[in-house]
Design a protein around this motif. Structure first.
Motif, PDB file in Angstrom:
ATOM      1  N   LYS A   9       0.828  -1.201   0.000  1.00  0.00           N
ATOM      2  CA  LYS A   9       0.000   0.000   0.000  1.00  0.00           C
ATOM      3  C   LYS A   9       0.862   1.249   0.000  1.00  0.00           C
ATOM      4  CE  LYS A   9      -3.838   2.005   2.658  1.00  0.00           C
ATOM      5  NZ  LYS A   9      -4.677   1.817   3.864  1.00  0.00           N
ATOM      6  N   VAL A  10       1.888   1.259   0.863  1.00  0.00           N
ATOM      7  CA  VAL A  10       2.812   2.393   0.915  1.00  0.00           C
ATOM      8  C   VAL A  10       3.574   2.511  -0.404  1.00  0.00           C
ATOM      9  CG1 VAL A  10       4.851   3.342   2.062  1.00  0.00           C
ATOM     10  CG2 VAL A  10       3.045   2.262   3.423  1.00  0.00           C
ATOM     11  N   PHE A  11       4.038   1.393  -0.908  1.00  0.00           N
ATOM     12  CA  PHE A  11       4.784   1.380  -2.164  1.00  0.00           C
ATOM     13  C   PHE A  11       3.982   2.017  -3.294  1.00  0.00           C
ATOM     14  CE2 PHE A  11       5.146  -0.948  -6.210  1.00  0.00           C
ATOM     15  CZ  PHE A  11       6.399  -0.521  -6.615  1.00  0.00           C
ATOM     16  N   LEU A  12       2.711   1.642  -3.424  1.00  0.00           N
ATOM     17  CA  LEU A  12       1.891   2.159  -4.515  1.00  0.00           C
ATOM     18  C   LEU A  12       1.639   3.653  -4.391  1.00  0.00           C
ATOM     19  CD1 LEU A  12      -0.669  -0.767  -4.921  1.00  0.00           C
ATOM     20  CD2 LEU A  12       1.083  -0.062  -6.557  1.00  0.00           C
ATOM     21  N   GLU A  13       1.506   4.155  -3.156  1.00  0.00           N
ATOM     22  CA  GLU A  13       1.311   5.591  -2.971  1.00  0.00           C
ATOM     23  C   GLU A  13       2.577   6.359  -3.348  1.00  0.00           C
ATOM     24  OE1 GLU A  13      -1.486   7.063  -2.399  1.00  0.00           O
ATOM     25  OE2 GLU A  13      -2.634   5.221  -2.055  1.00  0.00           O
ATOM     26  N   TYR A  20       7.754  10.951  -0.968  1.00  0.00           N
ATOM     27  CA  TYR A  20       7.464  10.432   0.366  1.00  0.00           C
ATOM     28  C   TYR A  20       6.509  11.368   1.101  1.00  0.00           C
ATOM     29  CZ  TYR A  20      11.215   6.909   0.121  1.00  0.00           C
ATOM     30  OH  TYR A  20      11.998   5.834  -0.205  1.00  0.00           O
ATOM     31  N   THR A  21       6.660  12.672   0.887  1.00  0.00           N
ATOM     32  CA  THR A  21       5.835  13.658   1.595  1.00  0.00           C
ATOM     33  C   THR A  21       4.366  13.524   1.203  1.00  0.00           C
ATOM     34  OG1 THR A  21       7.689  15.206   1.702  1.00  0.00           O
ATOM     35  CG2 THR A  21       5.486  16.110   2.045  1.00  0.00           C
ATOM     36  N   LYS A  22       4.104  13.469  -0.104  1.00  0.00           N
ATOM     37  CA  LYS A  22       2.717  13.362  -0.562  1.00  0.00           C
ATOM     38  C   LYS A  22       2.118  12.015  -0.185  1.00  0.00           C
ATOM     39  CE  LYS A  22       3.093  16.614  -4.412  1.00  0.00           C
ATOM     40  NZ  LYS A  22       3.008  16.789  -5.884  1.00  0.00           N
ATOM     41  N   ALA A  23       2.911  10.965  -0.253  1.00  0.00           N
ATOM     42  CA  ALA A  23       2.420   9.643   0.135  1.00  0.00           C
ATOM     43  C   ALA A  23       2.067   9.607   1.612  1.00  0.00           C
ATOM     44  CB  ALA A  23       3.469   8.580  -0.182  1.00  0.00           C
ATOM     45  N   THR A  26      -1.279  11.348   2.144  1.00  0.00           N
ATOM     46  CA  THR A  26      -2.406  10.537   1.676  1.00  0.00           C
ATOM     47  C   THR A  26      -2.695   9.381   2.627  1.00  0.00           C
ATOM     48  OG1 THR A  26      -1.852  11.062  -0.611  1.00  0.00           O
ATOM     49  CG2 THR A  26      -3.272   9.150  -0.240  1.00  0.00           C
ATOM     50  N   LEU A  27      -1.632   8.753   3.119  1.00  0.00           N
ATOM     51  CA  LEU A  27      -1.789   7.577   3.974  1.00  0.00           C
ATOM     52  C   LEU A  27      -2.087   7.937   5.426  1.00  0.00           C
ATOM     53  CD1 LEU A  27       1.227   5.591   2.507  1.00  0.00           C
ATOM     54  CD2 LEU A  27      -1.177   4.915   2.312  1.00  0.00           C
ATOM     55  N   GLY A  28      -1.814   9.179   5.799  1.00  0.00           N
ATOM     56  CA  GLY A  28      -2.034   9.591   7.184  1.00  0.00           C
ATOM     57  C   GLY A  28      -0.976   9.081   8.138  1.00  0.00           C
ATOM     58  N   ILE A  29       0.249   8.888   7.629  1.00  0.00           N
ATOM     59  CA  ILE A  29       1.363   8.461   8.475  1.00  0.00           C
ATOM     60  C   ILE A  29       2.520   9.420   8.274  1.00  0.00           C
ATOM     61  CG2 ILE A  29       0.668   6.036   8.426  1.00  0.00           C
ATOM     62  CD1 ILE A  29       2.781   5.509   6.326  1.00  0.00           C
ATOM     63  N   THR A  30       3.554   9.306   9.095  1.00  0.00           N
ATOM     64  CA  THR A  30       4.670  10.233   9.003  1.00  0.00           C
ATOM     65  C   THR A  30       5.570   9.896   7.811  1.00  0.00           C
ATOM     66  OG1 THR A  30       6.131   8.910  10.410  1.00  0.00           O
ATOM     67  CG2 THR A  30       4.658  10.491  11.509  1.00  0.00           C
ATOM     68  N   GLN A  31       6.333  10.881   7.379  1.00  0.00           N
ATOM     69  CA  GLN A  31       7.272  10.652   6.281  1.00  0.00           C
ATOM     70  C   GLN A  31       8.345   9.626   6.654  1.00  0.00           C
ATOM     71  OE1 GLN A  31       8.631  14.234   4.355  1.00  0.00           O
ATOM     72  NE2 GLN A  31      10.450  13.245   3.529  1.00  0.00           N
ATOM     73  N   PRO A  32       8.906   9.661   7.889  1.00  0.00           N
ATOM     74  CA  PRO A  32       9.864   8.608   8.266  1.00  0.00           C
ATOM     75  C   PRO A  32       9.257   7.212   8.213  1.00  0.00           C
ATOM     76  CG  PRO A  32      10.073  10.478   9.743  1.00  0.00           C
ATOM     77  CD  PRO A  32       8.862  10.745   8.901  1.00  0.00           C
ATOM     78  N   VAL A  34       6.942   6.221   6.104  1.00  0.00           N
ATOM     79  CA  VAL A  34       6.912   5.854   4.689  1.00  0.00           C
ATOM     80  C   VAL A  34       8.293   5.383   4.241  1.00  0.00           C
ATOM     81  CG1 VAL A  34       6.644   6.751   2.342  1.00  0.00           C
ATOM     82  CG2 VAL A  34       4.995   7.376   4.102  1.00  0.00           C
ATOM     83  N   SER A  35       9.317   6.145   4.607  1.00  0.00           N
ATOM     84  CA  SER A  35      10.688   5.789   4.234  1.00  0.00           C
ATOM     85  C   SER A  35      11.078   4.425   4.795  1.00  0.00           C
ATOM     86  CB  SER A  35      11.658   6.862   4.742  1.00  0.00           C
ATOM     87  OG  SER A  35      12.984   6.532   4.443  1.00  0.00           O
ATOM     88  N   ALA A  36      10.698   4.182   6.056  1.00  0.00           N
ATOM     89  CA  ALA A  36      11.031   2.904   6.691  1.00  0.00           C
ATOM     90  C   ALA A  36      10.330   1.745   5.997  1.00  0.00           C
ATOM     91  CB  ALA A  36      10.657   2.950   8.169  1.00  0.00           C
ATOM     92  N   SER A  37       9.080   1.967   5.562  1.00  0.00           N
ATOM     93  CA  SER A  37       8.332   0.902   4.879  1.00  0.00           C
ATOM     94  C   SER A  37       8.980   0.562   3.548  1.00  0.00           C
ATOM     95  CB  SER A  37       6.878   1.343   4.660  1.00  0.00           C
ATOM     96  OG  SER A  37       6.196   1.469   5.895  1.00  0.00           O
ATOM     97  N   ILE A  38       9.412   1.577   2.814  1.00  0.00           N
ATOM     98  CA  ILE A  38      10.064   1.327   1.528  1.00  0.00           C
ATOM     99  C   ILE A  38      11.388   0.593   1.732  1.00  0.00           C
ATOM    100  CG2 ILE A  38      11.119   2.398  -0.487  1.00  0.00           C
ATOM    101  CD1 ILE A  38       8.050   2.424  -0.486  1.00  0.00           C
ATOM    102  N   LYS A  39      12.153   0.999   2.734  1.00  0.00           N
ATOM    103  CA  LYS A  39      13.425   0.316   3.009  1.00  0.00           C
ATOM    104  C   LYS A  39      13.194  -1.138   3.395  1.00  0.00           C
ATOM    105  CE  LYS A  39      16.070   4.393   4.395  1.00  0.00           C
ATOM    106  NZ  LYS A  39      16.737   5.115   5.510  1.00  0.00           N
ATOM    107  N   ARG A  40      12.132  -1.384   4.181  1.00  0.00           N
ATOM    108  CA  ARG A  40      11.827  -2.756   4.588  1.00  0.00           C
ATOM    109  C   ARG A  40      11.436  -3.597   3.380  1.00  0.00           C
ATOM    110  NH1 ARG A  40       6.667  -4.407   8.279  1.00  0.00           N
ATOM    111  NH2 ARG A  40       6.775  -6.654   7.925  1.00  0.00           N
ATOM    112  N   MET A  41      10.638  -3.014   2.481  1.00  0.00           N
ATOM    113  CA  MET A  41      10.222  -3.751   1.291  1.00  0.00           C
ATOM    114  C   MET A  41      11.421  -4.034   0.392  1.00  0.00           C
ATOM    115  SD  MET A  41       7.117  -2.831  -1.313  1.00  0.00           S
ATOM    116  CE  MET A  41       6.869  -3.764  -2.830  1.00  0.00           C
ATOM    117  N   GLU A  42      12.314  -3.055   0.245  1.00  0.00           N
ATOM    118  CA  GLU A  42      13.520  -3.250  -0.555  1.00  0.00           C
ATOM    119  C   GLU A  42      14.378  -4.375   0.029  1.00  0.00           C
ATOM    120  OE1 GLU A  42      14.362   1.184  -2.458  1.00  0.00           O
ATOM    121  OE2 GLU A  42      15.097   0.715  -0.439  1.00  0.00           O
TER     122      GLU A  42
END
Length: 285
Positions: A9-13, A20-23, A26-32, A34-42
């Protein structure tokens, strides 16, 4: 691989907005977060997904391939969920009066508070909103519907106002207005193109219906949309007068969260509401 769907979900946003800021907004979570979720997925897939370019995040070739397939899956999930629930819709008070019963739709009057509308759309607490929506947000799609002018209404027994009202009379008389402020200004201030005087507002209400009732039973005047004034003038004993103040037309739009854009049931709902409202608007002109 057992991949957390929340990461997708985070990845698609991030992929859609390339930010990261706009995502995060939209998701209602902090920018860090979002960054952590992308790093975890990577880390889990063993590939880089985004790289920084200027102020944005550009997708890698792997991200582009994954996004195409993930989006199809998420749209299918959205469609499946849409089939199970009744949609909730905000419809402007001035439009909801003639709205027929629509299947699988629960209707509330659109709040006057613009921040409340956007918050509820972004949090998916409401599925769509129809009304005068002035706030713009990248997470919200806003489709224009139609425009209309405002008029001035007052009681037919008003002791000072005849069949017309001048600019001087407009500013001399006491007004009733909607209580809600948008960016520190009331609704009329947003559309007025008269940079001169301000109205003397002595009574504030929460709905257009209350504006009409107050004007019909007092010596106050009110600025309201033309359609609802014409609809209720005879029943309430109102004079409907041309607005002497130069102003922009009211702009009605249909707004919804961007993630609903490709959901088939939601798209059908949007089209049904647009057809009904635009037909009603054309009959009222």
């Amino acid at each position: 691989m057992d991949l957390d769907l929340n990461l997708l979900k985070v990845f698609l946003e991030v992929y859609e907005y390339q930010s990261y800021t706009k995502a995060s907004s939209t998701l209602g979570i902090t920018q860090p977060a979002v960054s952590a979720s992308i790093k975890r997925m990577e880390s889990e897939i063993g590939e880089s997904l985004f790289y920084r370019e200027g102020r944005g995040m550009k997708p890698t070739a792997m991200a582009i391939r994954l996004a195409a397939r993930f989006r199809v899956g998420f749209d299918e999930i959205q469609n499946a969920l849409a089939d199970r629930f009744t949609y909730s819709a905000y419809i402007s008070e001035t439009l909801a009066i003639n709205l027929p019963n629509l299947p699988s739709i629960s209707v509330e009057h659109t709040p006057a508070d613009q921040d409340e509308i956007i918050h509820n759309l972004k949090s998916l607490s409401i599925d769509l909103a129809v009304g005068i929506i002035m706030i713009k947000d990248h997470a919200i799609v806003s489709e224009p519907l139609f425009r209309e002018s405002t008029v001035v209404v007052c009681s037919k027994q008003h002791p000072r106002i005849g069949d017309t009202i001048s600019r001087q009379e407009f500013y001399t008389e006491n007004h009733t207005a909607l209580a809600t402020l948008w960016k520190g200004m009331d609704g009329f201030a947003h559309i007025s193109q008269d940079a001169g005087e301000e109205r003397t507002v002595v009574c504030k209400t929460r709905s257009v219906s209350s504006l009409l009732l107050d004007a019909s039973s007092s010596e106050r005047i009110a600025v309201v949309p033309n359609r609802i004034a014409m609809m209720w003038k005879d029943a309430l004993g109102l004079k409907v007068l041309q607005n002497p103040i130069e102003h922009k037309q009211l702009e009605y739009s249909l707004a919804y969260h961007r993630r609903y854009h490709n959901t088939e049931r939601h798209r059908q709902l949007r089209q049904t509401i647009k057809d009904v409202i635009l037909n009603d608007a054309s009959l009222g002109t």
